[in-house]
Design a protein around this motif. Structure first.
Motif, mmCIF file in Angstrom:
data_model
loop_
_atom_site.group_PDB
_atom_site.id
_atom_site.type_symbol
_atom_site.label_atom_id
_atom_site.label_comp_id
_atom_site.label_asym_id
_atom_site.label_seq_id
_atom_site.Cartn_x
_atom_site.Cartn_y
_atom_site.Cartn_z
ATOM 1 N N GLY A 1 -9.771 22.962 37.555
ATOM 2 C CA GLY A 1 -8.678 23.925 37.556
ATOM 3 C C GLY A 1 -7.710 23.672 36.427
ATOM 4 N N MET A 2 -6.754 24.588 36.298
ATOM 5 C CA MET A 2 -5.703 24.464 35.296
ATOM 6 C C MET A 2 -4.358 24.587 35.989
ATOM 7 S SD MET A 2 -5.029 26.712 31.819
ATOM 8 C CE MET A 2 -6.557 26.136 31.086
ATOM 9 N N ALA A 3 -3.429 23.713 35.628
ATOM 10 C CA ALA A 3 -2.063 23.755 36.134
ATOM 11 C C ALA A 3 -1.136 24.020 34.960
ATOM 12 C CB ALA A 3 -1.704 22.438 36.826
ATOM 13 N N ALA A 4 -0.347 25.089 35.040
ATOM 14 C CA ALA A 4 0.507 25.483 33.916
ATOM 15 C C ALA A 4 1.960 25.602 34.362
ATOM 16 C CB ALA A 4 0.028 26.809 33.321
ATOM 17 N N ILE A 5 2.854 25.491 33.391
ATOM 18 C CA ILE A 5 4.276 25.621 33.690
ATOM 19 C C ILE A 5 4.646 27.077 33.951
ATOM 20 C CG2 ILE A 5 6.622 25.289 32.795
ATOM 21 C CD1 ILE A 5 5.524 22.965 31.107
ATOM 22 N N PHE A 6 4.143 27.975 33.094
ATOM 23 C CA PHE A 6 4.595 29.373 33.168
ATOM 24 C C PHE A 6 3.490 30.315 32.719
ATOM 25 C CE2 PHE A 6 6.805 33.170 31.552
ATOM 26 C CZ PHE A 6 7.720 33.417 32.564
ATOM 27 N N THR A 7 3.427 31.489 33.353
ATOM 28 C CA THR A 7 2.494 32.530 32.934
ATOM 29 C C THR A 7 3.210 33.875 32.847
ATOM 30 O OG1 THR A 7 0.449 33.711 33.440
ATOM 31 C CG2 THR A 7 1.755 32.967 35.325
ATOM 32 N N TYR A 8 2.799 34.671 31.850
ATOM 33 C CA TYR A 8 3.319 36.037 31.763
ATOM 34 C C TYR A 8 2.636 36.950 32.787
ATOM 35 C CZ TYR A 8 5.452 34.728 27.300
ATOM 36 O OH TYR A 8 6.208 34.125 26.316
ATOM 37 N N GLY A 9 1.494 36.525 33.297
ATOM 38 C CA GLY A 9 0.793 37.325 34.290
ATOM 39 C C GLY A 9 0.111 38.558 33.723
ATOM 40 N N PHE A 10 -0.303 38.501 32.458
ATOM 41 C CA PHE A 10 -1.008 39.636 31.872
ATOM 42 C C PHE A 10 -2.340 39.864 32.599
ATOM 43 C CE2 PHE A 10 1.008 38.387 27.566
ATOM 44 C CZ PHE A 10 2.106 39.195 27.804
ATOM 45 N N PRO A 11 -2.684 41.107 32.899
ATOM 46 C CA PRO A 11 -3.980 41.382 33.533
ATOM 47 C C PRO A 11 -5.161 40.832 32.741
ATOM 48 C CG PRO A 11 -2.576 43.314 33.673
ATOM 49 C CD PRO A 11 -1.851 42.317 32.800
ATOM 50 N N VAL A 12 -5.090 40.886 31.401
ATOM 51 C CA VAL A 12 -6.197 40.391 30.589
ATOM 52 C C VAL A 12 -6.424 38.902 30.820
ATOM 53 C CG1 VAL A 12 -4.725 39.921 28.555
ATOM 54 C CG2 VAL A 12 -7.175 40.307 28.252
ATOM 55 N N ALA A 13 -5.349 38.145 31.031
ATOM 56 C CA ALA A 13 -5.490 36.712 31.293
ATOM 57 C C ALA A 13 -6.130 36.484 32.661
ATOM 58 C CB ALA A 13 -4.129 36.024 31.226
ATOM 59 N N GLU A 14 -5.681 37.242 33.652
ATOM 60 C CA GLU A 14 -6.244 37.092 34.999
ATOM 61 C C GLU A 14 -7.736 37.395 34.993
ATOM 62 O OE1 GLU A 14 -3.876 39.634 37.436
ATOM 63 O OE2 GLU A 14 -2.068 38.399 37.233
ATOM 64 N N GLU A 15 -8.129 38.415 34.229
ATOM 65 C CA GLU A 15 -9.548 38.775 34.142
ATOM 66 C C GLU A 15 -10.346 37.686 33.438
ATOM 67 O OE1 GLU A 15 -9.439 42.498 32.123
ATOM 68 O OE2 GLU A 15 -8.412 43.527 33.779
ATOM 69 N N ARG A 16 -9.779 37.122 32.384
ATOM 70 C CA ARG A 16 -10.482 36.074 31.642
ATOM 71 C C ARG A 16 -10.678 34.816 32.477
ATOM 72 N NH1 ARG A 16 -7.577 36.456 25.628
ATOM 73 N NH2 ARG A 16 -8.971 38.050 24.796
ATOM 74 N N PHE A 17 -9.657 34.420 33.208
ATOM 75 C CA PHE A 17 -9.783 33.225 34.052
ATOM 76 C C PHE A 17 -10.807 33.451 35.172
ATOM 77 C CE2 PHE A 17 -6.014 31.752 31.907
ATOM 78 C CZ PHE A 17 -6.128 30.371 31.963
ATOM 79 N N LYS A 18 -10.803 34.649 35.722
ATOM 80 C CA LYS A 18 -11.771 34.969 36.774
ATOM 81 C C LYS A 18 -13.184 34.932 36.228
ATOM 82 C CE LYS A 18 -12.857 38.461 40.291
ATOM 83 N NZ LYS A 18 -12.477 39.778 40.863
ATOM 84 N N ALA A 19 -13.384 35.536 35.046
ATOM 85 C CA ALA A 19 -14.717 35.561 34.433
ATOM 86 C C ALA A 19 -15.200 34.159 34.081
ATOM 87 C CB ALA A 19 -14.688 36.440 33.179
ATOM 88 N N ILE B 1 -3.889 20.767 31.784
ATOM 89 C CA ILE B 1 -2.461 21.077 31.827
ATOM 90 C C ILE B 1 -2.119 21.996 30.659
ATOM 91 C CG2 ILE B 1 -0.105 20.156 31.736
ATOM 92 C CD1 ILE B 1 -1.582 19.345 34.257
ATOM 93 N N GLU B 2 -1.436 23.089 30.947
ATOM 94 C CA GLU B 2 -1.016 24.039 29.924
ATOM 95 C C GLU B 2 0.473 24.314 30.091
ATOM 96 O OE1 GLU B 2 -1.117 25.206 27.083
ATOM 97 O OE2 GLU B 2 -2.869 26.551 27.074
ATOM 98 N N ASP B 3 1.164 24.535 28.971
ATOM 99 C CA ASP B 3 2.602 24.810 29.083
ATOM 100 C C ASP B 3 2.871 26.295 29.314
ATOM 101 O OD1 ASP B 3 1.811 25.377 26.388
ATOM 102 O OD2 ASP B 3 3.911 25.368 25.787
ATOM 103 N N LEU B 4 2.018 27.149 28.715
ATOM 104 C CA LEU B 4 2.247 28.592 28.792
ATOM 105 C C LEU B 4 0.913 29.320 28.739
ATOM 106 C CD1 LEU B 4 4.146 31.120 28.575
ATOM 107 C CD2 LEU B 4 4.009 30.816 26.093
#
Length: 212
Positions: free
Chosen positions: A148-166, A122-125
Motif C-alpha cells: 500500500g501507499m500512505a500519503a500526507i495529502f491528496t487532491y482526490g482527482f478521479p484520474v488518480a483514483e482510477e490509476r491506483f485502482k488499475a 510513503i508519498e507527500d502529495l
C-alpha cells in the motif's frame, strides 16, 4: 479519521504548506492553472507538524497494512518523512528516484530491498498519481510486494483514483482536498464565494481558467 483530515489540513494551511489563491492562481509545472499550491516539504521546518505527520503515518501503517518489511519514500518530497516513519517503526528504508542516477550504478532505488519483502510507500502529495505509481513499479520490478501507499495529502482527482485502482494499489491519506476546503472555510482562510471556484477546478484542473 475525518476529524484528523481537517485538523491536519488546518495545520498545513497555517504554515503555508498549502496556499490558496482563487483570484490569483498559480501555474504548475504541467502548465495547469491552479488556485492551490501544495509543498509539504515545508512541514519539515515545523517540529510539531513534522512529528504529528510522522506519528499519524505510522498509525495508518500499523492499523491497515499488516506485516511490513520495509518503507520506501518517493523522491524528493517524501524522502525525509519516509525516513522518519521507517526510523519510528524500526524498519529498513529506501527511497525511489524519479529517474535513475546518470552515473555510477545508475540506481533507481537508493538503499537495499530484498525480493519478497512487503513494502509500504510513503508519498507527500498525490496529484494525478503518475509519479507515485512509477515508484510502485520500480519496487515491484525489484521483486517486492507493495502492500500500500500512505500519503500526507491528496487532491482526490478521479484520474488518480482510477490509476491506483488499475494498478492494484491501496492508497490511504491523512488529509484530502475536501477536508482542506472545510478547514479553510472554518478558519476564514477563504469565503463561501471561493468554494465554488475551488470545487470547479478540482473537477477539471487541466482545462480550468480563473474567473475574470
Amino acid at each position: 479519521m475525518k476529524e484528523l483530515a481537517r485538523l491536519l489540513a488546518e495545520k498545513l494551511l497555517n504554515i503555508s504548506a498549502i496556499k490558496l489563491q482563487p483570484l490569483n492562481p498559480f501555474t504548475w509545472a504541467s502548465g495547469w492553472n491552479s488556485p492551490i499550491y501544495t509543498d509539504n516539504r515545508k512541514t519539515l521546518s515545523y517540529p510539531e507538524v513534522r512529528s504529528f505527520i510522522k506519528v499519524e503515518l505510522c498509525r495508518l501503517i500499523l492499523e491497515n497494512f499488516g506485516k511490513v518489511d520495509a518503507i520506501a519514500g518517493v523522491a524528493t518530497g517524501a524522502i525525509a518523512q519516509g525516513a522518519l516513519v521507517a526510523d519510528t517503526l524500526s524498519l529498513p528504508y529506501v527511497y525511489v528516484r524519479s529517474t535513475p542516477k546518470d552515473h555510477g550504478l545508475e540506481n533507481l532505488i537508493e538503499g537495499n530491498l530484498k525480493p519478497g519483502q512487503r513494502v509500504v510507500v510513503i508519498e507527500d502529495l498525490v496529484s494525478t498519481g503518475g509519479s507515485s505509481l512509477k515508484a510502485v513499479e520500480a519496487i515491484r520490478a525489484a521483486g517486492c510486494e507493495v502492500v500500500g501507499m500512505a500519503a500526507i495529502f491528496t487532491y482526490g482527482f478521479p484520474v488518480a483514483e482510477e490509476r491506483f485502482k488499475a494498478a492494484g494499489v491501496k492508497l490511504l491519506t491523512l488529509s484530502n482536498y475536501n477536508a482542506m476546503l472545510e478547514a479553510a472555510l472554518k478558519t476564514n482562510y477563504i469565503g463561501e464565494k471561493d468554494i465554488e471556484t475551488l470545487k470547479c477546478w478540482r473537477e477539471d484542473p487541466a482545462n480550468w481558467t480563473p474567473s475574470k
